[in-house]
Design a protein around this motif. Sequence first.
Motif, PDB file in Angstrom:
ATOM      1  N   ASP A  60      10.008  21.788 -68.550  1.00  0.00           N
ATOM      2  CA  ASP A  60       9.961  20.900 -69.715  1.00  0.00           C
ATOM      3  C   ASP A  60       9.199  21.485 -70.909  1.00  0.00           C
ATOM      4  N   GLY A  61       8.799  22.777 -70.828  1.00  0.00           N
ATOM      5  CA  GLY A  61       8.086  23.405 -71.939  1.00  0.00           C
ATOM      6  C   GLY A  61       6.587  23.172 -71.909  1.00  0.00           C
ATOM      7  N   THR A  62       6.062  22.801 -70.750  1.00  0.00           N
ATOM      8  CA  THR A  62       4.627  22.594 -70.589  1.00  0.00           C
ATOM      9  C   THR A  62       4.032  23.734 -69.785  1.00  0.00           C
ATOM     10  N   LEU A  63       2.922  24.248 -70.258  1.00  0.00           N
ATOM     11  CA  LEU A  63       2.148  25.242 -69.522  1.00  0.00           C
ATOM     12  C   LEU A  63       0.894  24.546 -69.024  1.00  0.00           C
ATOM     13  N   GLN A  64       0.831  24.314 -67.714  1.00  0.00           N
ATOM     14  CA  GLN A  64      -0.313  23.645 -67.088  1.00  0.00           C
ATOM     15  C   GLN A  64      -1.306  24.721 -66.666  1.00  0.00           C
ATOM     16  N   THR A  65      -2.503  24.700 -67.242  1.00  0.00           N
ATOM     17  CA  THR A  65      -3.540  25.661 -66.854  1.00  0.00           C
ATOM     18  C   THR A  65      -4.598  24.939 -66.036  1.00  0.00           C
ATOM     19  N   THR A  66      -5.003  25.564 -64.966  1.00  0.00           N
ATOM     20  CA  THR A  66      -6.048  25.019 -64.108  1.00  0.00           C
ATOM     21  C   THR A  66      -7.073  26.123 -63.897  1.00  0.00           C
ATOM     22  N   SER A  67      -8.289  25.895 -64.393  1.00  0.00           N
ATOM     23  CA  SER A  67      -9.335  26.902 -64.223  1.00  0.00           C
ATOM     24  C   SER A  67     -10.397  26.383 -63.276  1.00  0.00           C
ATOM     25  N   THR A  68     -10.961  27.295 -62.525  1.00  0.00           N
ATOM     26  CA  THR A  68     -11.988  26.966 -61.546  1.00  0.00           C
ATOM     27  C   THR A  68     -13.283  27.627 -61.973  1.00  0.00           C
ATOM     28  N   ASP A  69     -14.357  26.848 -62.002  1.00  0.00           N
ATOM     29  CA  ASP A  69     -15.675  27.352 -62.360  1.00  0.00           C
ATOM     30  C   ASP A  69     -16.620  27.010 -61.221  1.00  0.00           C
ATOM     31  N   SER A  70     -16.931  27.977 -60.396  1.00  0.00           N
ATOM     32  CA  SER A  70     -17.754  27.714 -59.213  1.00  0.00           C
ATOM     33  C   SER A  70     -19.219  27.481 -59.532  1.00  0.00           C
ATOM     34  N   VAL A  71     -19.692  27.919 -60.706  1.00  0.00           N
ATOM     35  CA  VAL A  71     -21.108  27.753 -61.041  1.00  0.00           C
ATOM     36  C   VAL A  71     -21.359  26.663 -62.086  1.00  0.00           C
ATOM     37  N   GLY A  72     -20.329  26.155 -62.704  1.00  0.00           N
ATOM     38  CA  GLY A  72     -20.489  25.148 -63.761  1.00  0.00           C
ATOM     39  C   GLY A  72     -20.525  23.733 -63.219  1.00  0.00           C
ATOM     40  N   ARG A  73     -20.707  22.800 -64.134  1.00  0.00           N
ATOM     41  CA  ARG A  73     -20.727  21.389 -63.757  1.00  0.00           C
ATOM     42  C   ARG A  73     -19.333  20.855 -63.462  1.00  0.00           C
ATOM     43  N   THR A  74     -18.347  21.369 -64.167  1.00  0.00           N
ATOM     44  CA  THR A  74     -16.973  20.951 -63.900  1.00  0.00           C
ATOM     45  C   THR A  74     -16.340  21.972 -62.977  1.00  0.00           C
ATOM     46  N   LYS A  75     -16.069  21.595 -61.775  1.00  0.00           N
ATOM     47  CA  LYS A  75     -15.517  22.519 -60.790  1.00  0.00           C
ATOM     48  C   LYS A  75     -14.103  22.966 -61.156  1.00  0.00           C
ATOM     49  N   GLU A  76     -13.334  22.048 -61.755  1.00  0.00           N
ATOM     50  CA  GLU A  76     -11.951  22.370 -62.096  1.00  0.00           C
ATOM     51  C   GLU A  76     -11.584  21.684 -63.403  1.00  0.00           C
ATOM     52  N   MET A  77     -10.884  22.415 -64.256  1.00  0.00           N
ATOM     53  CA  MET A  77     -10.453  21.838 -65.518  1.00  0.00           C
ATOM     54  C   MET A  77      -8.962  22.094 -65.679  1.00  0.00           C
ATOM     55  N   LYS A  78      -8.218  21.037 -65.999  1.00  0.00           N
ATOM     56  CA  LYS A  78      -6.777  21.152 -66.194  1.00  0.00           C
ATOM     57  C   LYS A  78      -6.442  20.847 -67.643  1.00  0.00           C
ATOM     58  N   ILE A  79      -5.611  21.704 -68.218  1.00  0.00           N
ATOM     59  CA  ILE A  79      -5.182  21.526 -69.601  1.00  0.00           C
ATOM     60  C   ILE A  79      -3.682  21.791 -69.666  1.00  0.00           C
ATOM     61  N   ALA A  80      -2.968  20.897 -70.315  1.00  0.00           N
ATOM     62  CA  ALA A  80      -1.524  21.076 -70.509  1.00  0.00           C
ATOM     63  C   ALA A  80      -1.278  21.405 -71.981  1.00  0.00           C
ATOM     64  N   ILE A  81      -0.565  22.500 -72.207  1.00  0.00           N
ATOM     65  CA  ILE A  81      -0.198  22.888 -73.564  1.00  0.00           C
ATOM     66  C   ILE A  81       1.302  23.160 -73.602  1.00  0.00           C
ATOM     67  N   LYS A  82       1.860  23.175 -74.814  1.00  0.00           N
ATOM     68  CA  LYS A  82       3.283  23.433 -74.977  1.00  0.00           C
ATOM     69  C   LYS A  82       3.541  24.935 -75.068  1.00  0.00           C
ATOM     70  N   TYR A  83       4.731  25.336 -74.603  1.00  0.00           N
ATOM     71  CA  TYR A  83       5.149  26.722 -74.751  1.00  0.00           C
ATOM     72  C   TYR A  83       6.663  26.774 -74.914  1.00  0.00           C
ATOM     73  N   SER A  84       7.149  27.884 -75.409  1.00  0.00           N
ATOM     74  CA  SER A  84       8.590  28.142 -75.479  1.00  0.00           C
ATOM     75  C   SER A  84       8.801  29.649 -75.487  1.00  0.00           C
ATOM     76  N   VAL A  85      10.019  30.063 -75.218  1.00  0.00           N
ATOM     77  CA  VAL A  85      10.376  31.477 -75.301  1.00  0.00           C
ATOM     78  C   VAL A  85      11.316  31.636 -76.483  1.00  0.00           C
ATOM     79  N   GLU A  86      10.873  32.411 -77.465  1.00  0.00           N
ATOM     80  CA  GLU A  86      11.644  32.648 -78.684  1.00  0.00           C
ATOM     81  C   GLU A  86      11.636  34.130 -79.011  1.00  0.00           C
ATOM     82  N   ASN A  87      12.793  34.672 -79.311  1.00  0.00           N
ATOM     83  CA  ASN A  87      12.920  36.093 -79.677  1.00  0.00           C
ATOM     84  C   ASN A  87      12.268  37.017 -78.655  1.00  0.00           C
TER      85      ASN A  87
END
Length: 128
Positions: A60-87
Amino acid sequence: MNRYVKILPLVAIFFTLSANAEVALKDSSEILGEWNLYAEAAKLDGEKKAVKIEWEFKKDGTLQTTSTDSVGRTKEMKIAIKYSVENGEIKKQTTPGREKYESCKVVEKEGSNMILKCTYLYFFLTKK
């Protein structure tokens, strides 16, 4: 012999340029799915910083990123951004909610490995 000495530098330049030639994507089907982003670097042959991020390119054109931070307060952060392939390039949102995009060129794609060159960084990914 003198002739070969003159041609040798040209051949070396040709192979250097072709080794770093970009891969043009036909469409998003070539990158769909889950990828492990394991390193990033300012230069292709520079020092790589290890990271632990998962990218999932969805149909659907969504890039779901999931980052893991073992030493931070937030163990996991998820962010959805748009993407497309052009040229032949990946255009991805720089910040969620903003319509500002950056172009990412595929520098290398072999088997389950891919290297992207975005505006400021190279990203090193492996397909899950």
